[in-house]
Scaffold this motif. Structure first.
Motif, PDB file in Angstrom:
ATOM      1  N   GLU A   1       0.861  -1.182   0.000  1.00  0.00           N
ATOM      2  CA  GLU A   1       0.000   0.000   0.000  1.00  0.00           C
ATOM      3  C   GLU A   1       0.891   1.223   0.000  1.00  0.00           C
ATOM      4  N   ASP A   2       0.742   2.075  -1.004  1.00  0.00           N
ATOM      5  CA  ASP A   2       1.655   3.195  -1.170  1.00  0.00           C
ATOM      6  C   ASP A   2       0.925   4.331  -1.878  1.00  0.00           C
TER       7      ASP A   2
ATOM      8  N   PHE B   1      -2.552   3.843  -3.133  1.00  0.00           N
ATOM      9  CA  PHE B   1      -2.781   2.754  -4.090  1.00  0.00           C
ATOM     10  C   PHE B   1      -2.333   1.429  -3.479  1.00  0.00           C
ATOM     11  N   LEU B   2      -3.022   0.364  -3.812  1.00  0.00           N
ATOM     12  CA  LEU B   2      -2.625  -0.969  -3.374  1.00  0.00           C
ATOM     13  C   LEU B   2      -1.977  -1.689  -4.552  1.00  0.00           C
TER      14      LEU B   2
END
Length: 232
Positions: free
Chosen positions: A60-61, A64-65
């Motif tokens: 997760e960043d 966004f996954l």
């Protein structure tokens, strides 16, 4: 078992004219600075299966996954791993060995972090030395006009139209690092990409692509204004 690879220096050619470049133009950010790499004590060698599950698991960043990568379907030599440095470059330098499809970040103490990459197909490859002048998490993708002319379907993502929004389908992926030479943008990038199947192949329009999980790791290791050398 320690794995070492011998590298040889290639001659450098001048940067290609901007009109021959393709596909990697993005917005022009500043990005945050990364520190110089520290001396590493971890033994060199390929990662274990347990390490691979973490390295290439879901991330997760930036809201966004990023999905997990089926690393079992990738040639193990392209896994992110620490190796003995054979580049001859100073710590903090980024080296792209185009023929071998490897990217290195040189570390103090005789080691380098190595990543598998995809490169530009024939006619769209850059080589030489420069500086990573800009850095951007989750960049916009703005294909240059030359690329839009070849592929009219990309017109909606043109520079004039503001490019493609950041996201999992964006060809630049989770990070982009911008290569400059003699103070000018070469239009070539190191960047992430959702197409993990392209690693180890010459399929992109000139830029050096990494798996998204790898480019996030790379982004954290590359110092500000790092020297980059691309061997052809």
């Amino acid at each position: 078992m320690t794995i070492e690879y011998s590298l040889s220096r290639r001659g450098f050619l001048g940067v290609l004219a901007a009109g021959t470049l393709a596909g990697c133009t993005t917005s022009m950010p500043g990005g945050r600075s990364a520190p110089m790499p520290a001396r590493i004590t971890r033994p060199i060698g390929p990662p274990s299966d347990a390490e691979l599950q973490v390295m290439y698991g879901p991330v997760e960043d930036g809201g966004f996954l990023i999905p997990a990568i089926p690393y079992q379907q990738i040639d193990p030599r392209f896994y992110r791993q620490r190796v003995a440095d054979r580049t001859g470059e100073a710590p903090g330098t980024v080296v792209v060995d185009t023929p071998s499809r490897f990217l290195y970040v040189v570390e103090p103490g005789g080691t380098a972090m190595r990543y598998g990459v995809g490169i530009g197909r024939e006619g769209f490859a850059w080589q030489g030395d420069g500086v990573i002048h800009w850095r951007q998490p989750w960049p916009r993708w703005k294909p240059p006009n030359e690329m839009v002319a070849r592929q009219p379907s990309l017109a909606k993502y043109s520079i004039e139209n503001g490019g493609m929004e950041p996201g999992l389908k964006n060809p630049l992926g989770a990070r982009a690092l911008y290569i400059f030479q003699n103070g000018e943008d070469t239009l070539y990038r190191l960047h992430g990409n959702p197409e993990w199947q392209s690693i180890g192949k010459a399929v992109s329009s000139g830029c050096v692509r990494l798996m998204n999980q790898d480019v996030i790791d790379l982004y954290q290791r590359v110092p500000a204004k790092a020297k980059i050398v691309v061997w052809q």
